[in-house]
Design a protein around this motif. Structure first.
Motif, PDB file in Angstrom:
ATOM      1  N   GLU A   1     104.126  81.522  92.871  1.00  0.00           N
ATOM      2  CA  GLU A   1     104.984  80.660  91.832  1.00  0.00           C
ATOM      3  C   GLU A   1     104.961  79.270  92.520  1.00  0.00           C
ATOM      4  O   GLU A   1     105.636  78.299  91.426  1.00  0.00           O
ATOM      5  CB  GLU A   1     105.526  81.435  91.302  1.00  0.00           C
ATOM      6  CG  GLU A   1     107.491  82.230  92.035  1.00  0.00           C
ATOM      7  CD  GLU A   1     107.653  82.810  91.604  1.00  0.00           C
ATOM      8  OE1 GLU A   1     108.948  82.248  90.565  1.00  0.00           O
ATOM      9  OE2 GLU A   1     107.982  83.883  92.638  1.00  0.00           O
ATOM     10  N   VAL A   2     104.866  78.847  93.707  1.00  0.00           N
ATOM     11  CA  VAL A   2     105.446  78.269  93.999  1.00  0.00           C
ATOM     12  C   VAL A   2     104.156  76.428  93.823  1.00  0.00           C
ATOM     13  O   VAL A   2     103.315  77.159  94.700  1.00  0.00           O
ATOM     14  CB  VAL A   2     105.821  77.814  95.311  1.00  0.00           C
ATOM     15  CG1 VAL A   2     105.417  75.975  96.095  1.00  0.00           C
ATOM     16  CG2 VAL A   2     106.879  78.709  96.015  1.00  0.00           C
TER      17      VAL A   2
ATOM     18  N   GLY B   1     101.956  73.221  91.282  1.00  0.00           N
ATOM     19  CA  GLY B   1     102.403  72.305  90.458  1.00  0.00           C
ATOM     20  C   GLY B   1     101.668  70.633  90.828  1.00  0.00           C
ATOM     21  O   GLY B   1     100.580  71.268  91.511  1.00  0.00           O
TER      22      GLY B   1
ATOM     23  N   GLU C   1     105.120  65.296  90.496  1.00  0.00           N
ATOM     24  CA  GLU C   1     106.508  65.832  89.352  1.00  0.00           C
ATOM     25  C   GLU C   1     107.224  66.334  90.296  1.00  0.00           C
ATOM     26  O   GLU C   1     108.289  67.086  89.343  1.00  0.00           O
ATOM     27  CB  GLU C   1     105.963  65.275  88.492  1.00  0.00           C
ATOM     28  CG  GLU C   1     104.615  65.671  87.962  1.00  0.00           C
ATOM     29  CD  GLU C   1     103.566  64.357  88.191  1.00  0.00           C
ATOM     30  OE1 GLU C   1     103.303  64.039  89.304  1.00  0.00           O
ATOM     31  OE2 GLU C   1     102.979  64.424  87.647  1.00  0.00           O
ATOM     32  N   ASP C   2     106.912  67.703  90.524  1.00  0.00           N
ATOM     33  CA  ASP C   2     107.177  69.032  90.365  1.00  0.00           C
ATOM     34  C   ASP C   2     107.322  69.404  91.706  1.00  0.00           C
ATOM     35  O   ASP C   2     107.958  70.843  92.271  1.00  0.00           O
ATOM     36  CB  ASP C   2     105.534  69.603  89.970  1.00  0.00           C
ATOM     37  CG  ASP C   2     104.998  70.079  88.405  1.00  0.00           C
ATOM     38  OD1 ASP C   2     106.090  69.192  87.917  1.00  0.00           O
ATOM     39  OD2 ASP C   2     103.946  70.586  88.131  1.00  0.00           O
ATOM     40  N   LYS C   3     107.859  68.345  92.645  1.00  0.00           N
ATOM     41  CA  LYS C   3     108.144  69.046  94.143  1.00  0.00           C
ATOM     42  C   LYS C   3     109.658  69.888  94.071  1.00  0.00           C
ATOM     43  O   LYS C   3     109.060  70.784  94.406  1.00  0.00           O
ATOM     44  CB  LYS C   3     107.729  67.536  94.756  1.00  0.00           C
ATOM     45  CG  LYS C   3     109.064  67.804  96.312  1.00  0.00           C
ATOM     46  CD  LYS C   3     109.040  66.388  97.106  1.00  0.00           C
ATOM     47  CE  LYS C   3     108.349  65.982  97.946  1.00  0.00           C
ATOM     48  NZ  LYS C   3     108.520  64.936  98.550  1.00  0.00           N
ATOM     49  N   GLU C   4     110.499  68.951  93.204  1.00  0.00           N
ATOM     50  CA  GLU C   4     111.743  69.639  93.261  1.00  0.00           C
ATOM     51  C   GLU C   4     111.426  70.973  92.173  1.00  0.00           C
ATOM     52  O   GLU C   4     112.548  72.549  93.115  1.00  0.00           O
ATOM     53  CB  GLU C   4     112.459  68.804  92.855  1.00  0.00           C
ATOM     54  CG  GLU C   4     113.163  67.526  92.981  1.00  0.00           C
ATOM     55  CD  GLU C   4     113.572  67.905  93.903  1.00  0.00           C
ATOM     56  OE1 GLU C   4     114.535  69.233  94.823  1.00  0.00           O
ATOM     57  OE2 GLU C   4     113.312  66.814  95.306  1.00  0.00           O
ATOM     58  N   LYS C   5     110.567  71.406  91.395  1.00  0.00           N
ATOM     59  CA  LYS C   5     110.594  72.798  90.651  1.00  0.00           C
ATOM     60  C   LYS C   5     110.178  73.452  91.602  1.00  0.00           C
ATOM     61  O   LYS C   5     110.602  74.757  92.036  1.00  0.00           O
ATOM     62  CB  LYS C   5     109.802  72.933  89.611  1.00  0.00           C
ATOM     63  CG  LYS C   5     109.460  73.823  88.413  1.00  0.00           C
ATOM     64  CD  LYS C   5     108.390  73.138  87.497  1.00  0.00           C
ATOM     65  CE  LYS C   5     107.489  74.275  88.577  1.00  0.00           C
ATOM     66  NZ  LYS C   5     106.252  74.109  87.329  1.00  0.00           N
ATOM     67  N   MET C   6     109.055  73.070  92.627  1.00  0.00           N
ATOM     68  CA  MET C   6     108.560  74.133  93.802  1.00  0.00           C
ATOM     69  C   MET C   6     109.232  74.899  94.939  1.00  0.00           C
ATOM     70  O   MET C   6     109.556  75.918  95.507  1.00  0.00           O
ATOM     71  CB  MET C   6     106.947  73.143  94.522  1.00  0.00           C
ATOM     72  CG  MET C   6     106.507  73.749  93.457  1.00  0.00           C
ATOM     73  SD  MET C   6     104.688  72.113  93.526  1.00  0.00           S
ATOM     74  CE  MET C   6     104.585  72.405  94.494  1.00  0.00           C
TER      75      MET C   6
ATOM     76  N   ALA D   1     112.664  74.322  94.015  1.00  0.00           N
ATOM     77  CA  ALA D   1     113.339  75.267  93.774  1.00  0.00           C
ATOM     78  C   ALA D   1     113.055  77.060  93.613  1.00  0.00           C
ATOM     79  O   ALA D   1     114.675  77.451  94.127  1.00  0.00           O
ATOM     80  CB  ALA D   1     113.650  75.182  92.347  1.00  0.00           C
ATOM     81  N   VAL D   2     112.015  76.996  93.506  1.00  0.00           N
ATOM     82  CA  VAL D   2     110.956  78.556  93.358  1.00  0.00           C
ATOM     83  C   VAL D   2     112.301  78.886  95.079  1.00  0.00           C
ATOM     84  O   VAL D   2     112.519  80.276  95.408  1.00  0.00           O
ATOM     85  CB  VAL D   2     109.837  78.688  93.619  1.00  0.00           C
ATOM     86  CG1 VAL D   2     109.379  80.038  93.820  1.00  0.00           C
ATOM     87  CG2 VAL D   2     109.617  78.162  92.299  1.00  0.00           C
TER      88      VAL D   2
ATOM     89  N   ARG E   1     115.406  79.822  95.421  1.00  0.00           N
ATOM     90  CA  ARG E   1     115.200  81.020  95.355  1.00  0.00           C
ATOM     91  C   ARG E   1     115.859  82.319  95.590  1.00  0.00           C
ATOM     92  O   ARG E   1     116.282  82.898  96.089  1.00  0.00           O
ATOM     93  CB  ARG E   1     114.582  81.160  94.057  1.00  0.00           C
ATOM     94  CG  ARG E   1     115.611  82.246  92.741  1.00  0.00           C
ATOM     95  CD  ARG E   1     114.683  82.188  91.665  1.00  0.00           C
ATOM     96  NE  ARG E   1     115.322  83.301  90.676  1.00  0.00           N
ATOM     97  CZ  ARG E   1     114.473  84.140  90.197  1.00  0.00           C
ATOM     98  NH1 ARG E   1     113.489  82.709  89.114  1.00  0.00           N
ATOM     99  NH2 ARG E   1     113.953  84.818  89.201  1.00  0.00           N
TER     100      ARG E   1
END
Ligand code: SF4
Length: 385
Positions: free
Chosen positions: A305-306, A308, A312-317, A319-320, A323
């Motif tokens: 799920e990493v 994106g 722009e999706d760096k922080e979201k990736m 964050a996975v 987690r």
């Protein structure tokens, strides 16, 4: 695959063994046999197989055979039962294909007949005029095609002139898949990749400049415990310089058939654990500042799920990864084993109590009741995927 109900003179041609996962529904067309380099110490794909170029005549004959099978399926579709639906006729062939060639053509038509993957490891090694001739014939003979992709070595791309790559693109090649593996010159040398980071940048930039879409493959874990930091940081440097359309992650898998196996056995190369590789993945992403689609489309990857769009999706990736890293050691083990035993596809799967119990039982068995599975067993599970 059944051949019982089919005549023995059914149409056929040569297929290679490999294609990227993203080309699962593509028509496969073999331009060369095996790999002209074949020395990478982490790769077993074509070991023991001799590299050969195929002639334009040979490849064009295969294209004509594809057209013949396409016409057979179109003729089947014209019968009242299929009401001119190529898709339905192709589905019937897929139920009982006479050979792998029919299966491939039927699957390709079932999915719209648009994508082609050129095999094997480095189609760009063909002389440019010959490659252009094949591409031109392919597009003229199978006009529904709108995407043609292939594997390629960075060194080969670096050796082509930009004008040649542009001509190849104009003739129809739309995407190249290049195994970057690492941007660290130390790692590239250790794995005998046969290319320097400067050549990787030169080849990659030329492909991008030619208009051909570019996928670069990063090999997580190939730096081992000793070089993972350099591997991640240097790879980010190279990828930033190239700015490919796609960065695709693969996880190192080693076995006794690889040239690097003796290094693993004598301790020269020490495999990183999953936890260490997540730290490596984090470092790679933190250091990437290019625009690219970051894709994790391989089941060997722990956190698929990493994914994106960068930046722009760096922080979201990240964050996975955070987690996963925030889980207790026991929960991380449950996820790692659940993933390697194919129960889990994402971290959210940990919330399913039924699956959790099943994975706990697997851990109990694999650990002999201690609750702590030996790292070598985890490696083996990863490599069996
Ligand atoms: S160039 Fe690609 S196919 Fe050839 S040996 Fe290296 S990794 Fe394997």
């Amino acid at each position: 695959m059944s051949t019982e109900n089919h005549p023995s003179n059914i149409a056929s041609y040569e297929l290679g063994a490999y294609r990227p996962p993203s080309e699962a529904y593509s028509l496969l067309l073999r331009l060369t046999r095996n790999c002209p380099w074949n020395r990478c110490r982490f790769c077993e794909m074509y070991k023991g197989q001799k590299f050969e170029l195929r002639s334009v005549e040979e490849v064009n004959r295969d294209i004509l055979t594809v057209a013949q099978i396409r016409d057979e399926i179109a003729a089947l579709a014209s019968s009242p039962i299929y009401a001119n639906s190529i898709r339905k006729a192709a589905a019937t062939i897929l139920n009982d294909p006479p050979n792998y060639v029919y299966q491939n053509v039927a699957l390709w038509l079932y999915k719209g007949g648009q994508n082609v993957f050129l095999q094997d490891a480095n189609s760009l090694v063909m002389r440019t005029p010959e490659l252009v001739e094949v591409l031109t014939f392919l597009k003229a003979t199978l006009p529904t095609i709108n995407r043609i992709t292939s594997y390629c070595r960075a060194k080969t791309a670096a050796l082509k002139k930009l004008e040649e790559l542009k001509a190849i693109h104009e003739a129809g090649l739309t995407r190249l898949h290049i195994g970057l593996e690492s941007g660290s010159d130390t790692v590239l040398k250790l794995i005998d990749k046969g290319v320097t980071s400067a050549e990787e940048i030169e080849g990659g930039k030329k492909v991008v400049a030619s208009g051909i879409s570019l996928s670069e493959y990063y090999l997580l874990g190939i730096g081992g415990k000793a070089l993972w930091r350099e591997h991640a940081v240097e790879s980010a440097r190279v990828l930033n310089a190239i700015a490919p359309d796609f960065i695709r992650v693969r996880t190192l898998s080693v076995n006794e058939r690889l040239l690097m196996w003796p290094d693993v056995e004598n301790g020269t190369f020490v495999r990183a654990t999953d936890e260490e590789m997540m730290e490596e993945l984090k470092l790679l992403i933190q250091n990437l500042d290019c625009h690219a689609n970051f894709v994790s489309d391989h089941m060997g990857n722990l956190l698929q799920e990493v994914e994106g769009k960068l930046p722009e999706d760096k922080e979201k990736m990240l964050a996975v990864i955070a987690r996963f890293q925030a889980l207790s050691p026991q929960e991380r083990q449950v996820y790692r084993i659940g993933r390697r035993a194919r129960y889990y596809t994402s971290l959210d799967d940990l919330k399913d109590p039924g699956q959790h119990r099943v994975v706990e039982q697997i851990i109990e068995r694999l650990s002999g009741g201690t609750g702590q599975v030996d790292e070598r067993i985890v490696c083996k599970m990863r490599e069996n995927m």
